[in-house]
Design a protein around this motif. Structure first.
Motif, short mmCIF file in Angstrom:
data_model
loop_
_atom_site.label_atom_id
_atom_site.label_comp_id
_atom_site.label_asym_id
_atom_site.label_seq_id
_atom_site.Cartn_x
_atom_site.Cartn_y
_atom_site.Cartn_z
N TYR A 243 0.83 -1.20 0.00
CA TYR A 243 0.00 0.00 0.00
C TYR A 243 0.87 1.26 0.00
CZ TYR A 243 -4.54 -2.24 0.98
OH TYR A 243 -5.72 -2.95 0.90
N ASN A 244 1.87 1.29 0.86
CA ASN A 244 2.72 2.48 0.96
C ASN A 244 3.51 2.73 -0.31
OD1 ASN A 244 1.95 3.15 3.56
ND2 ASN A 244 3.60 2.00 4.53
N THR A 245 3.96 1.66 -0.97
CA THR A 245 4.74 1.82 -2.19
C THR A 245 3.88 2.40 -3.30
OG1 THR A 245 6.10 -0.10 -1.56
CG2 THR A 245 6.20 0.62 -3.85
N MET A 246 2.64 1.94 -3.42
CA MET A 246 1.72 2.54 -4.39
C MET A 246 1.47 4.00 -4.05
SD MET A 246 -1.16 -0.42 -4.83
CE MET A 246 -0.80 -2.02 -5.55
N TYR A 247 1.25 4.25 -2.77
CA TYR A 247 0.90 5.60 -2.34
C TYR A 247 2.06 6.57 -2.50
CZ TYR A 247 -0.90 9.25 0.79
OH TYR A 247 -1.34 10.43 1.32
N SER A 248 3.28 6.08 -2.39
CA SER A 248 4.44 6.95 -2.38
C SER A 248 4.62 7.72 -3.67
CB SER A 248 5.71 6.12 -2.11
OG SER A 248 5.98 5.26 -3.20
N ALA A 249 4.19 7.16 -4.80
CA ALA A 249 4.39 7.83 -6.09
C ALA A 249 3.10 8.28 -6.75
CB ALA A 249 5.14 6.89 -7.04
N SER A 250 1.95 8.08 -6.09
CA SER A 250 0.70 8.42 -6.75
C SER A 250 -0.36 8.99 -5.83
CB SER A 250 0.13 7.18 -7.45
OG SER A 250 -0.21 6.18 -6.50
N ALA B 176 13.13 10.49 -6.56
CA ALA B 176 12.20 10.90 -7.62
C ALA B 176 10.79 10.41 -7.32
CB ALA B 176 12.69 10.35 -8.96
N PHE B 177 10.66 9.18 -6.78
CA PHE B 177 9.34 8.69 -6.37
C PHE B 177 8.67 9.66 -5.41
CE2 PHE B 177 10.61 3.97 -7.01
CZ PHE B 177 10.13 4.01 -8.32
N LEU B 178 9.43 10.07 -4.40
CA LEU B 178 8.87 10.95 -3.38
C LEU B 178 8.55 12.33 -3.94
CD1 LEU B 178 11.18 9.98 -0.38
CD2 LEU B 178 8.94 9.07 -0.97
N ALA B 179 9.37 12.80 -4.87
CA ALA B 179 9.11 14.11 -5.48
C ALA B 179 7.82 14.10 -6.28
CB ALA B 179 10.29 14.51 -6.37
N VAL B 180 7.59 13.03 -7.03
CA VAL B 180 6.37 12.92 -7.83
C VAL B 180 5.15 12.86 -6.91
CG1 VAL B 180 5.08 11.39 -9.37
CG2 VAL B 180 7.48 11.88 -9.82
N ALA B 181 5.27 12.13 -5.81
CA ALA B 181 4.15 12.02 -4.88
C ALA B 181 3.84 13.36 -4.22
CB ALA B 181 4.46 10.97 -3.81
N GLU B 182 4.88 14.14 -3.91
CA GLU B 182 4.69 15.41 -3.22
C GLU B 182 4.01 16.44 -4.13
OE1 GLU B 182 4.67 18.39 -0.44
OE2 GLU B 182 4.99 16.24 -0.20
N ASN C 60 6.26 7.34 -15.99
CA ASN C 60 7.15 6.17 -15.89
C ASN C 60 7.50 5.85 -14.45
OD1 ASN C 60 7.17 5.96 -18.67
ND2 ASN C 60 9.10 7.07 -18.92
N LEU C 61 7.70 6.88 -13.63
CA LEU C 61 8.01 6.65 -12.22
C LEU C 61 6.82 6.03 -11.49
CD1 LEU C 61 9.95 9.93 -11.37
CD2 LEU C 61 10.88 7.61 -11.32
N ARG C 62 5.62 6.51 -11.80
CA ARG C 62 4.44 5.94 -11.16
C ARG C 62 4.26 4.48 -11.57
NH1 ARG C 62 0.91 9.59 -12.61
NH2 ARG C 62 0.03 8.39 -14.35
N MET C 63 4.49 4.19 -12.85
CA MET C 63 4.36 2.81 -13.32
C MET C 63 5.41 1.92 -12.65
SD MET C 63 4.49 1.39 -17.25
CE MET C 63 3.38 2.68 -17.77
N THR C 64 6.62 2.43 -12.51
CA THR C 64 7.67 1.66 -11.85
C THR C 64 7.32 1.39 -10.39
OG1 THR C 64 9.34 2.65 -13.31
CG2 THR C 64 10.12 1.61 -11.29
N SER C 65 6.73 2.40 -9.74
CA SER C 65 6.33 2.22 -8.35
C SER C 65 5.28 1.14 -8.21
CB SER C 65 5.79 3.55 -7.80
OG SER C 65 5.37 3.41 -6.47
N PHE C 66 4.31 1.09 -9.13
CA PHE C 66 3.28 0.06 -9.07
C PHE C 66 3.87 -1.31 -9.40
CE2 PHE C 66 0.36 3.42 -8.57
CZ PHE C 66 -0.85 2.87 -8.17
#
Length: 299
Positions: free
Chosen positions: A36-43, A175-181, A195-201
């Protein structure tokens, strides 16, 4: 009176079994919380498919190793590849189309629909009955020290350490965290948001597959595990704090120990009632979780 000397030994054995099974199932819950957290971190999206990737980890592991006869290591890689693909599919089909809408919370319905599809297809193609999961290492059963108890714990430790290292020590983690913020600012800086969001999922799917594979000997290969893991995996992040993997691990282990103790004392139905009560009380008492914090934004 002759049985009295045996009572402490029986009591200690039962206690050891409760602790071993509680730690093991708690580690599986913690891993789903990390999903859950990994999905949430980038989206900033909570997807109901988190538990389904855990279910697929057990089902696919049993399919590849028991039915198709692949070596355990090769079966693990094949399982994780498919679970990662399910994570990517979730982002493309159920998340990306609604993130551009004003009603972004429609992802609750879209991911739920995809979850039900995965569950039904698995039930039709696999089985509606629990199926055995192979012994991965092949060591003889040793009570509380059996591999089915320590494999989930080992997987949880490795995944937690790897995820934390990724976020804290690598550019892609930052970069994951920057996209989420702030995804608009991230795009302005040239970060490939999609691409970062897809990689996170994809990463979340792999973590879910590890959870189901490592816990397969404990949970068996059963299509209904998905719904169970989706709920029980959400409880640790409600207790520990959304987005905090340390809180997910602490909450998952605590939940597993509580559940197994209640199973022993009250039985399965009452144990579920206790878990629901803990979940509700945790949300009411500490809405952001024990390790949660108020969101901060740079202005």
């Amino acid at each position: 009176m002759a049985r009295t000397p045996w009572r402490p030994a029986i009591r200690d054995s039962v206690l050891a079994s409760i602790i071993a099974s509680g730690l093991a199932i708690g580690a599986v819950y913690a891993l789903i919380g990390i999903v859950y957290n990994t999905m949430y971190s980038a989206s900033r999206v909570m997807s109901f498919t988190a538990g389904q990737t855990g279910m697929l980890g057990g089902v696919l592991g049993s399919l590849f190793i028991l039915r198709l006869g692949l070596p355990p290591l090769l079966g693990l890689f094949a399982t994780l590849a498919i679970c990662g693909a399910v994570g990517v599919l979730t982002e493309i089909v159920a998340v990306r189309p609604v993130l551009t809408k004003l009603e972004q919370h429609l992802y609750v319905l879209s991911t739920l629909a995809l979850t039900l599809m995965i569950q039904q297809v698995t039930a039709i193609e696999w089985s509606t009955e629990p199926q055995p999961f192979p012994r991965l290492i092949g060591l003889p059963e040793a009570g509380p020290l059996d591999e089915k108890f320590w494999l989930p714990l080992g997987a949880c430790v490795v995944v937690y350490a790897g995820i934390e290292l990724l976020y804290r020590r690598t550019l892609i983690g930052h970069a994951f965290l920057a996209v989420a913020e702030d995804n608009f600012a991230a795009r302005a800086l040239g970060l490939p948001e999609r691409n970062l969001r897809m990689t996170s999922f994809a990463l979340s799917g792999v973590v879910g597959g590890i959870a189901g594979f490592a816990g397969g000997e404990l949970l068996l290969a059963f299509f209904a595990n998905g719904a169970m893991l989706s709920f029980y995996g959400f409880v640790p992040i409600a207790i520990g704090g959304l987005g905090n993997n340390s809180g997910a691990v602490v909450g998952g282990i605590a939940l597993g120990l509580l559940q197994q103790a209640c199973n022993f004392m009250f039985g399965g139905v009452f144990a579920s009632v206790v878990v629901f009560l803990v979940f509700i009380v945790a949300l009411l008492a500490v809405p952001r979780g024990l390790f949660g914090s108020l969101p901060e934004r740079r202005v």
